[in-house]
Motif scaffolding. Structure first.
Motif, PDB file in Angstrom:
ATOM      1  N   ILE A 180       0.992  -1.269  -0.054  1.00 30.17           N
ATOM      2  CA  ILE A 180      -0.100  -0.039   0.057  1.00 30.17           C
ATOM      3  C   ILE A 180       0.968   1.177   0.062  1.00 30.17           C
ATOM      4  O   ILE A 180       1.770   1.550   0.795  1.00 30.17           O
ATOM      5  N   TYR A 181       0.691   2.214  -0.962  1.00 31.90           N
ATOM      6  CA  TYR A 181       1.708   3.192  -1.150  1.00 31.90           C
ATOM      7  C   TYR A 181       0.636   4.530  -1.071  1.00 31.90           C
ATOM      8  O   TYR A 181      -0.263   4.821  -1.551  1.00 31.90           O
ATOM      9  N   LEU A 182       1.505   5.445  -0.329  1.00 35.46           N
ATOM     10  CA  LEU A 182       0.868   7.041  -0.057  1.00 35.46           C
ATOM     11  C   LEU A 182       2.009   7.934  -0.306  1.00 35.46           C
ATOM     12  O   LEU A 182       3.070   7.618   0.235  1.00 35.46           O
ATOM     13  N   PHE A 204       6.397  13.045   1.329  1.00 34.09           N
ATOM     14  CA  PHE A 204       6.166  12.139   2.180  1.00 34.09           C
ATOM     15  C   PHE A 204       6.003  10.734   1.526  1.00 34.09           C
ATOM     16  O   PHE A 204       4.835  10.836   0.912  1.00 34.09           O
ATOM     17  N   ASP A 205       6.808   9.776   1.330  1.00 33.33           N
ATOM     18  CA  ASP A 205       6.467   8.576   0.895  1.00 33.33           C
ATOM     19  C   ASP A 205       6.287   7.510   1.851  1.00 33.33           C
ATOM     20  O   ASP A 205       7.526   7.204   2.535  1.00 33.33           O
ATOM     21  N   ILE A 206       5.243   6.829   1.713  1.00 30.84           N
ATOM     22  CA  ILE A 206       4.921   5.762   2.971  1.00 30.84           C
ATOM     23  C   ILE A 206       4.450   4.571   2.288  1.00 30.84           C
ATOM     24  O   ILE A 206       3.605   4.343   1.531  1.00 30.84           O
ATOM     25  N   ARG A 207       4.963   3.311   2.569  1.00 31.85           N
ATOM     26  CA  ARG A 207       4.689   2.038   2.058  1.00 31.85           C
ATOM     27  C   ARG A 207       4.372   1.049   3.304  1.00 31.85           C
ATOM     28  O   ARG A 207       5.206   1.121   4.210  1.00 31.85           O
ATOM     29  N   THR A 208       3.323   0.397   3.343  1.00 34.73           N
ATOM     30  CA  THR A 208       2.823  -0.583   4.404  1.00 34.73           C
ATOM     31  C   THR A 208       2.450  -1.538   3.728  1.00 34.73           C
ATOM     32  O   THR A 208       2.043  -1.756   2.673  1.00 34.73           O
ATOM     33  N   LYS A 209       2.181  -2.732   4.540  1.00 35.25           N
ATOM     34  CA  LYS A 209       1.975  -4.251   3.918  1.00 35.25           C
ATOM     35  C   LYS A 209       2.547  -4.579   2.800  1.00 35.25           C
ATOM     36  O   LYS A 209       2.097  -5.125   2.136  1.00 35.25           O
ATOM     37  N   ILE A 210       3.837  -4.386   2.979  1.00 33.55           N
ATOM     38  CA  ILE A 210       4.836  -4.905   1.987  1.00 33.55           C
ATOM     39  C   ILE A 210       4.873  -6.679   1.944  1.00 33.55           C
ATOM     40  O   ILE A 210       5.295  -6.963   2.932  1.00 33.55           O
ATOM     41  N   LYS A 211       4.730  -7.202   0.705  1.00 32.73           N
ATOM     42  CA  LYS A 211       4.664  -8.595   0.844  1.00 32.73           C
ATOM     43  C   LYS A 211       5.115  -9.047  -0.362  1.00 32.73           C
ATOM     44  O   LYS A 211       5.096  -8.433  -1.604  1.00 32.73           O
ATOM     45  N   GLN A 212       5.732 -10.191  -0.510  1.00 33.21           N
ATOM     46  CA  GLN A 212       6.624 -10.733  -1.517  1.00 33.21           C
ATOM     47  C   GLN A 212       5.944 -12.138  -1.850  1.00 33.21           C
ATOM     48  O   GLN A 212       5.528 -13.045  -0.990  1.00 33.21           O
ATOM     49  N   ARG A 232      11.146  -5.080   6.653  1.00 38.74           N
ATOM     50  CA  ARG A 232      10.729  -5.618   5.383  1.00 38.74           C
ATOM     51  C   ARG A 232       9.243  -5.050   5.068  1.00 38.74           C
ATOM     52  O   ARG A 232       8.849  -5.116   4.147  1.00 38.74           O
ATOM     53  N   GLY A 233       8.601  -4.985   6.310  1.00 41.67           N
ATOM     54  CA  GLY A 233       7.143  -5.134   6.242  1.00 41.67           C
ATOM     55  C   GLY A 233       6.790  -3.438   5.750  1.00 41.67           C
ATOM     56  O   GLY A 233       5.448  -3.448   4.983  1.00 41.67           O
ATOM     57  N   ASP A 234       7.277  -2.380   6.332  1.00 45.56           N
ATOM     58  CA  ASP A 234       7.020  -0.902   5.943  1.00 45.56           C
ATOM     59  C   ASP A 234       8.275  -0.232   6.442  1.00 45.56           C
ATOM     60  O   ASP A 234       9.171  -0.563   6.755  1.00 45.56           O
ATOM     61  N   TYR A 235       7.870   1.027   5.724  1.00 45.59           N
ATOM     62  CA  TYR A 235       9.089   2.050   5.792  1.00 45.59           C
ATOM     63  C   TYR A 235       8.322   3.433   5.489  1.00 45.59           C
ATOM     64  O   TYR A 235       7.345   3.386   4.985  1.00 45.59           O
ATOM     65  N   ARG A 236       9.161   4.546   5.992  1.00 40.34           N
ATOM     66  CA  ARG A 236       8.598   5.918   5.500  1.00 40.34           C
ATOM     67  C   ARG A 236       9.964   6.482   4.969  1.00 40.34           C
ATOM     68  O   ARG A 236      11.150   6.232   5.472  1.00 40.34           O
ATOM     69  N   ALA A 237      10.010   7.453   3.904  1.00 38.55           N
ATOM     70  CA  ALA A 237      10.840   8.142   3.470  1.00 38.55           C
ATOM     71  C   ALA A 237      10.450   9.613   3.300  1.00 38.55           C
ATOM     72  O   ALA A 237       9.640  10.076   2.283  1.00 38.55           O
ATOM     73  N   ASP A 238      10.576  10.382   4.465  1.00 42.11           N
ATOM     74  CA  ASP A 238       9.976  11.864   4.419  1.00 42.11           C
ATOM     75  C   ASP A 238      11.118  12.864   4.476  1.00 42.11           C
ATOM     76  O   ASP A 238      12.128  12.626   5.345  1.00 42.11           O
TER      77      ASP A 238
END
Length: 426
Positions: A180-182, A204-212, A232-238
């Motif tokens: 999920i990307y915002l 603000f770049d936010i990724r959650t629920k990262i799955k492979q 591995r599952g989420d991060y933020r680049a703000d």
């Protein structure tokens, strides 16, 4: 503060001819508008086609009507990154105020779903206030994404351990990452001299629920994230954005002439909730040459975009790479992120030419090259990957120079695809 040292102020003691000057300026503006209207009347766009189909015998109106600056179309597209797409898209463009030298302000929005399970919504804008005193650039994106991952670097075999081989992925084996990307980004530019702007902003770049889909620990995403300290599952680049811009383009959608340069720093900080701190330097250079005074649509266009990590760490999916420029248009012939690194540079040349005399159908040919570093010792500009292709253009809105763009492009590793968009790639 040194950015402001070049500001010059002029004082004029005589004002006796102010009225005459204003009158002359008004007459020049009217003359420009009349010439622009005459040029548009000779062109044929999608709106004219619909009118001729629905009202074939209608007598043309004797009064000059201002063409609409809004285009709404089904968002039907297909390319290697997204699969087949269905949705709706709207683009708008108009000049603010009465100054004929004010640059065109543009905005776009889209909502779509694809056969690869991608749900995407965005709004973006590039607005110039009257007289080009201020420029506002920004976008908002919310999406459920499926991101193809072909590894880090430019596709060179690094040798070494199995981990090094998997991370570099020289065979370009594709893996899929769901998330999920915002994204929320806004930059404000102030003109400090004619055509020269200084800007600040935030992203603000936010990724959650990262799955492979690949459950192995040995995937490029896992290896990079573990080595650089990202979850591995989420991060933020703000981060904060600091830019300089210089532009003389005659149109933001499809320039016939002029130059566009933007360079600046992005400073991600844990103080802004970023997962890691980092500093990146990014450049964007575009130059347009009109090859004919009679048919200015004959254009030779050049583009170079680059991003370079100076310090810190950037999340794997936010690394600069193929189609990771601000408009996500670079690297036709490859999927998004096909090549990437902490340092990345992209170049493209395109020739644009009219096919029909009424400018309804045009064509393009293009070629591109990209280079990146990797973590096995390959340096940027040491190795390149290439792409090329051709396409057709249908004039969708002559008032804003909006084209429907249909391109087919080829790259290495048997990579190829059909790309459909509104407005030129650059």
């Amino acid at each position: 503060m040194f950015l402001f040292t070049g500001i010059h102020y002029g004082a004029y003691s005589q004002v006796t001819t102010a009225a005459d000057s204003l009158k002359a300026a008004s007459l020049r503006a009217d003359s420009i508008r009349v010439k622009q209207a005459a040029a548009l009347s000779k062109q044929f766009d999608f709106g004219d086609l619909i009118r001729d189909i629905l009202h074939p015998n209608k007598v043309p109106d004797s009064t000059r009507k201002k063409p609409s600056g809004i285009t709404i179309v089904p968002n039907i597209a297909s390319n290697p990154t997204i699969g087949s797409q269905l949705g709706i898209k709207a683009v708008a463009g108009r000049k603010l105020g009465n100054d004929p030298n004010t640059l065109l302000s543009v905005a776009a929005t889209s909502a779509s779903i694809t056969t690869k399970g991608i749900i995407y919504f965005y709004v973006n804008h590039n607005i110039y206030t009257p007289g080009n005193k201020w420029n506002f650039q920004g976008n908002f994106v919310v999406a459920k994404t499926v991101t193809p991952d072909e590894g880090l670097g430019i596709g060179r075999n690094p040798g070494g351990s199995e981990t090094d081989q998997v991370l570099a992925n020289p065979e370009r084996k594709a893996r899929a990452l769901n998330s999920i990307y915002l994204n929320l980004r806004e930059k404000v530019y102030k003109e400090i001299q004619k055509n020269l702007y200084v800007g600040v902003g935030a992203s603000f770049d936010i990724r959650t629920k990262i799955k492979q889909r690949d459950t192995s620990n040995l995937t490029p995403y896992n290896i990079y994230s573990d080595e650089h300290g990202f979850k591995r599952g989420d991060y933020r680049a703000d981060g904060l954005l600091f830019n300089l811009q210089y532009t003389t383009r005659d149109n933001q959608n499809r320039a016939y002439k002029g130059i566009y340069v933007d360079a600046g720093f992005r400073v991600n900080s844990t103080l802004l909730a970023s997962s890691k701190s980092s500093v990146q330097f990014t450049t964007d250079f575009r130059k347009y040459f009109s090859l004919s005074a009679e048919n200015p649509e004959h254009v030779l266009a050049f583009w170079n975009w680059g991003s370079y990590l100076i310090s810190g760490n950037v999340p794997y999916l936010e690394l600069p790479g193929t189609s990771k420029d601000g408009t996500f248009r670079s690297g036709r012939g490859y999927t998004s992120g096909y090549f990437k690194g902490t340092k990345y540079n992209y170049s493209e040349v395109e020739y644009r030419f009219p096919i029909l005399a009424n400018k309804f159908v045009s064509g393009v040919t293009f070629a591109n090259a990209q280079t990146a570093n990797d973590e096995a010792g390959t340096k940027i500009f040491e190795h390149f990957q290439y792409g090329y292709g051709a396409g057709l253009r249908l004039l969708f809105n002559k008032a804003t120079r909006t084209n429907l763009c249909l391109d087919y492009a080829f790259g290495n590793y048997n990579s190829h695809g059909f790309f459909l968009n509104l407005n030129e790639t650059f």
